[in-house]
Design a protein around this motif. Sequence first.
Motif, PDB file in Angstrom:
ATOM      1  N   SER A 125      16.071  41.959  11.258  1.00 40.24           N
ATOM      2  CA  SER A 125      16.833  40.837  11.805  1.00 40.24           C
ATOM      3  C   SER A 125      18.030  41.292  12.641  1.00 40.24           C
ATOM      4  O   SER A 125      18.173  40.900  13.808  1.00 40.24           O
ATOM      5  CB  SER A 125      17.309  39.926  10.669  1.00 40.24           C
ATOM      6  OG  SER A 125      18.085  38.873  11.173  1.00 40.24           O
ATOM      7  N   ILE A 126      18.895  42.119  12.066  1.00 39.68           N
ATOM      8  CA  ILE A 126      20.147  42.488  12.751  1.00 39.68           C
ATOM      9  C   ILE A 126      19.863  43.298  14.009  1.00 39.68           C
ATOM     10  O   ILE A 126      20.489  43.079  15.057  1.00 39.68           O
ATOM     11  CB  ILE A 126      21.062  43.275  11.794  1.00 39.68           C
ATOM     12  CG1 ILE A 126      21.331  42.466  10.526  1.00 39.68           C
ATOM     13  CG2 ILE A 126      22.362  43.638  12.485  1.00 39.68           C
ATOM     14  CD1 ILE A 126      21.994  41.134  10.772  1.00 39.68           C
ATOM     15  N   GLN A 127      18.934  44.243  13.943  1.00 38.37           N
ATOM     16  CA  GLN A 127      18.628  45.077  15.106  1.00 38.37           C
ATOM     17  C   GLN A 127      18.127  44.235  16.267  1.00 38.37           C
ATOM     18  O   GLN A 127      18.525  44.436  17.421  1.00 38.37           O
ATOM     19  CB  GLN A 127      17.578  46.115  14.716  1.00 38.37           C
ATOM     20  CG  GLN A 127      17.157  47.022  15.870  1.00 38.37           C
ATOM     21  CD  GLN A 127      16.239  48.141  15.413  1.00 38.37           C
ATOM     22  OE1 GLN A 127      16.675  49.089  14.782  1.00 38.37           O
ATOM     23  NE2 GLN A 127      14.968  48.015  15.723  1.00 38.37           N
ATOM     24  N   ALA A 172      22.511  42.688  27.686  1.00 36.32           N
ATOM     25  CA  ALA A 172      21.535  43.494  28.424  1.00 36.32           C
ATOM     26  C   ALA A 172      21.754  44.987  28.183  1.00 36.32           C
ATOM     27  O   ALA A 172      20.790  45.777  28.154  1.00 36.32           O
ATOM     28  CB  ALA A 172      21.622  43.181  29.913  1.00 36.32           C
ATOM     29  N   GLN A 173      23.011  45.412  28.015  1.00 35.41           N
ATOM     30  CA  GLN A 173      23.306  46.825  27.794  1.00 35.41           C
ATOM     31  C   GLN A 173      22.875  47.301  26.402  1.00 35.41           C
ATOM     32  O   GLN A 173      22.803  48.497  26.152  1.00 35.41           O
ATOM     33  CB  GLN A 173      24.806  47.071  27.970  1.00 35.41           C
ATOM     34  CG  GLN A 173      25.325  46.716  29.351  1.00 35.41           C
ATOM     35  CD  GLN A 173      24.714  47.595  30.439  1.00 35.41           C
ATOM     36  OE1 GLN A 173      24.403  48.755  30.214  1.00 35.41           O
ATOM     37  NE2 GLN A 173      24.533  47.019  31.622  1.00 35.41           N
ATOM     38  N   ALA A 174      22.606  46.353  25.484  1.00 31.83           N
ATOM     39  CA  ALA A 174      22.238  46.719  24.111  1.00 31.83           C
ATOM     40  C   ALA A 174      20.739  46.643  23.872  1.00 31.83           C
ATOM     41  O   ALA A 174      20.292  46.700  22.723  1.00 31.83           O
ATOM     42  CB  ALA A 174      22.967  45.819  23.125  1.00 31.83           C
ATOM     43  N   ALA A 175      19.939  46.530  24.935  1.00 30.55           N
ATOM     44  CA  ALA A 175      18.491  46.386  24.757  1.00 30.55           C
ATOM     45  C   ALA A 175      17.862  47.616  24.119  1.00 30.55           C
ATOM     46  O   ALA A 175      16.838  47.529  23.435  1.00 30.55           O
ATOM     47  CB  ALA A 175      17.833  46.085  26.104  1.00 30.55           C
ATOM     48  N   ARG A 196      21.124  54.609  17.703  1.00 27.83           N
ATOM     49  CA  ARG A 196      20.989  55.186  19.048  1.00 27.83           C
ATOM     50  C   ARG A 196      21.045  54.051  20.066  1.00 27.83           C
ATOM     51  O   ARG A 196      20.444  52.994  19.889  1.00 27.83           O
ATOM     52  CB  ARG A 196      19.680  55.933  19.185  1.00 27.83           C
ATOM     53  CG  ARG A 196      19.443  56.496  20.612  1.00 27.83           C
ATOM     54  CD  ARG A 196      18.113  57.218  20.704  1.00 27.83           C
ATOM     55  NE  ARG A 196      18.092  58.398  19.847  1.00 27.83           N
ATOM     56  CZ  ARG A 196      16.980  59.056  19.505  1.00 27.83           C
ATOM     57  NH1 ARG A 196      15.806  58.613  19.928  1.00 27.83           N
ATOM     58  NH2 ARG A 196      17.038  60.119  18.728  1.00 27.83           N
ATOM     59  N   ILE A 197      21.783  54.291  21.150  1.00 25.99           N
ATOM     60  CA  ILE A 197      21.849  53.362  22.266  1.00 25.99           C
ATOM     61  C   ILE A 197      22.035  54.153  23.542  1.00 25.99           C
ATOM     62  O   ILE A 197      22.875  55.053  23.616  1.00 25.99           O
ATOM     63  CB  ILE A 197      22.993  52.339  22.056  1.00 25.99           C
ATOM     64  CG1 ILE A 197      23.009  51.324  23.184  1.00 25.99           C
ATOM     65  CG2 ILE A 197      24.331  53.023  21.909  1.00 25.99           C
ATOM     66  CD1 ILE A 197      23.959  50.162  22.938  1.00 25.99           C
ATOM     67  N   LYS A 198      21.218  53.847  24.545  1.00 27.39           N
ATOM     68  CA  LYS A 198      21.273  54.538  25.835  1.00 27.39           C
ATOM     69  C   LYS A 198      21.106  56.053  25.675  1.00 27.39           C
ATOM     70  O   LYS A 198      21.741  56.832  26.398  1.00 27.39           O
ATOM     71  CB  LYS A 198      22.604  54.243  26.546  1.00 27.39           C
ATOM     72  CG  LYS A 198      22.801  52.793  26.923  1.00 27.39           C
ATOM     73  CD  LYS A 198      21.933  52.378  28.103  1.00 27.39           C
ATOM     74  CE  LYS A 198      22.261  51.004  28.577  1.00 27.39           C
ATOM     75  NZ  LYS A 198      21.430  50.585  29.735  1.00 27.39           N
ATOM     76  N   GLY A 199      20.275  56.481  24.721  1.00 32.03           N
ATOM     77  CA  GLY A 199      20.038  57.904  24.511  1.00 32.03           C
ATOM     78  C   GLY A 199      21.121  58.622  23.745  1.00 32.03           C
ATOM     79  O   GLY A 199      20.997  59.818  23.479  1.00 32.03           O
ATOM     80  N   MET A 200      22.201  57.938  23.354  1.00 32.09           N
ATOM     81  CA  MET A 200      23.295  58.554  22.612  1.00 32.09           C
ATOM     82  C   MET A 200      23.187  58.195  21.136  1.00 32.09           C
ATOM     83  O   MET A 200      22.973  57.037  20.792  1.00 32.09           O
ATOM     84  CB  MET A 200      24.643  58.108  23.175  1.00 32.09           C
ATOM     85  CG  MET A 200      24.891  58.511  24.612  1.00 32.09           C
ATOM     86  SD  MET A 200      26.508  57.975  25.214  1.00 32.09           S
ATOM     87  CE  MET A 200      26.288  56.197  25.187  1.00 32.09           C
ATOM     88  N   THR A 201      23.341  59.197  20.288  1.00 31.56           N
ATOM     89  CA  THR A 201      23.256  59.008  18.842  1.00 31.56           C
ATOM     90  C   THR A 201      24.656  59.002  18.246  1.00 31.56           C
ATOM     91  O   THR A 201      25.483  59.859  18.566  1.00 31.56           O
ATOM     92  CB  THR A 201      22.423  60.122  18.192  1.00 31.56           C
ATOM     93  OG1 THR A 201      21.120  60.126  18.776  1.00 31.56           O
ATOM     94  CG2 THR A 201      22.300  59.903  16.697  1.00 31.56           C
TER      95      THR A 201
END
Length: 808
Positions: free
Chosen positions: A132-134, A142-145, A193-198
């Motif tokens: 649910s949260i993810q 859009a930046q959090a896709a 992970r977001i935009k390839g950054m962990t």
Amino acid sequence: MADANKESPKKLKKKTAADETQLLYLVTKYFKLAGVTLAVWLVGWTSFSPSWLLLGLVLYLWKERHVKQRHRRMKMMQQIAENEKEVILATVEDLPSWVHFPDRERAEWFNQIIDQVWPFIGDYVRDLLMTSIQEKIQTSHAQAASFKFLKIDLGDIPPRIGSIKVNTKNVKRDEIYMDIDLMYGSDADIEMRIKGMTMGIKDLHVRGELRVIMRPLISRMPLFGGISVFFLNNPTLDFNLTGIANAIDMPGLSDMVDTIIQEQIAALMVLPNRIDVPMVQDLASLARLKYPLPDGVLRIHVVGAKELIKADVGLMKKGLSDPYVVVRMGAYKFKTPVINNTIEPTWNSIFETIVDAKDGQLLDIEVRDEDPGSKDDSIGTTSLPISTAAEKGTEDTWLPLEDVKTGRINLKLEWMYLSKNALILEKEMEKRNQHSNELSSCLLMVNLDSARELPRAKKTMSEPSPYVKLSLGQSKFESGIKADTDEPRWEQNFRFLVHNPNLQTLELEVWESKSKTRIGNLKVPLKNLLVEPDLIVDKFYNLVNSPSPKAQVRMRLCLRVLTSEYNQADIEEEEEEETPVETLESKESSVDPVAQQSATPADKTAKAGPAVVKKVEVVKVEKVNKVSSKLPEGQLIPPMDSSSPIKDSDVRQRKSPSSNQGGLYGRGRIQITLRYSTQRQNLVAVVHKCVNLIPCDTDDNLADPYIKMYLLPDKSNKKKTTIIKNTLNPVWDETFEFPVKQADLSSKTLEFSVKNDTSFYTSNKKFIGIAQIELGNMDQTKAATHWFDLQPDEDDCKPVSLPSETDL
């Protein structure tokens, strides 16, 4: 001898392994030193300034010290969670509250239950975050896709209850208050992970005073109607960042991150924010859970300070401070101006804050020294319980500052009660103006409930995703976004401190979040609330400037006058709101039966607003605002299209027009409220509505009614309502004032002439009905709401007197 020979190879092997470890350590250390020496040689060879090395060394040592202190705190909390007794015996810091306060009890049995079910809670939370949260985070922006949880491990250390206190003082018989000392020193490990950054969070630590309220108590399972959970004050929060986020885990930046997260937690569940969970639906007493009343308003006067420490000591500084004060109470935060170059500043700053729980909440004071370009230094803190100021009413005190050698701060506190008596407003405003014109006189509580028939997109006919903007003076709030619905339910509470309700207006705008367009708005003058029973209105409001002519928003508005004097009759208790008992009927029966029977199908579709007179039973008892001792178990809250409850209070009850559908003359009836303002020397008249007017338009058997008003015998001062189109049951709720001296009021007559708006070349009827009210027996100390029959003869109208107390 043989045994000794057998053991010797083992000892030799252990010794050899130790030597190898020692040798590896020496080699590693040698290469590290060689690398440092080479770096120093390169700096000298390239003529690089050594100041950069010194700056890097300072930052490195600063970060290492900061990280070690944090690890030490986290380790301590984890040890307390695992073995409280041994840690307490080993240290005198971070003691649980049951050690200091005998009225608090340990809850080891509950901690053992939490420890047993913690693995299952961890599985549930992991599944909830993954599913649910993810998904909500991915669709939020859009930046959090690309956002994704990589690892969710709540660890092996569960939350721990340090102590529990069940409050028995100042608590009603049908509710339970529990204060819980919550400690969560976990070994959690969460990666994302977001935009390839962990990045991630590790070793989360939370500690705070959690209040749990169970109310109302009922005679069927689960024995209480709902639960409210919130932190009384801001909890202590600490954590370690991992991955790319570890780059900001250093003093200054980490403090900023901590502040941001702290504010988000405060916005969720630090008073006045709370988490409410209804356990039983359709219970009348749930209004106390849904519309919680605050205890009062606290005025905080930060006067000045003396003997502050000299924080600005250096080559270019004067050995003084640039002090200012930060005041915190729950989720509220206030700040005084900065006074430069002094250790005995005078601020004279006044703040007002709404207090939800005076028994338990603290007022936290921190004096800081402003340092432009770097973190401001703390030069003393102190705190005091709100309950002391509430008990005394006013308090003028000098408080010593803690964590510093010297320093005192002067505070003046004034406690303001919440009154439902509109007649004391003028007196309280006069008292307020003697001190400061900037202070508030009232508190407005807005419950934004729902909306219906909002407009859809013109081309695609897709449902809107609406949210609401509320504003009153300088205060502005926004509701949450309800995705893809033309009938959203927000059920959010907002509160405004009101300067002058006679002049201020609540403004509401409904916006569509996808197209960023406004789809309707409305304005509510607060002076209309002053003549309502108990200063409460609960109804649907028509939106203007909306593509949908039937768009409406339902709000519950509750106004309270701020007063420093305690009057038990005026200070509202929450349980007194449950006076009416709504009859269990269909949605159609909740509308005025007279209006329902007389309205044509076209009138129902084109009505300007819902009928607000309901079928209500009021149980009479000797004490005002009390129902019988045992309420029906299935008692329900009023339906969604209901108006405010009918109550026996200083404002007399409205009489229902259902006894005579068209009035005595068959022309319809009009409902008005009258009161006299002694401060402004004005007669205040509120035109609520008309019912069962005669049809005037020949094409659709409806009317476009409006009302003209005169205070006879003088006809020079004319008042006029707005025109309501295509209805025989118009609702105005508009307020008008006529200047008249108190001594002349008894000789005046108030005339209401109801007319139909027509064009010049039409044959439709113009006149609908008229009512004239003699004011000779008007009670000037109270507001009164009455129904009057409309008469057919405009030139020969017979004035009627206001009903007496015996008639009511």
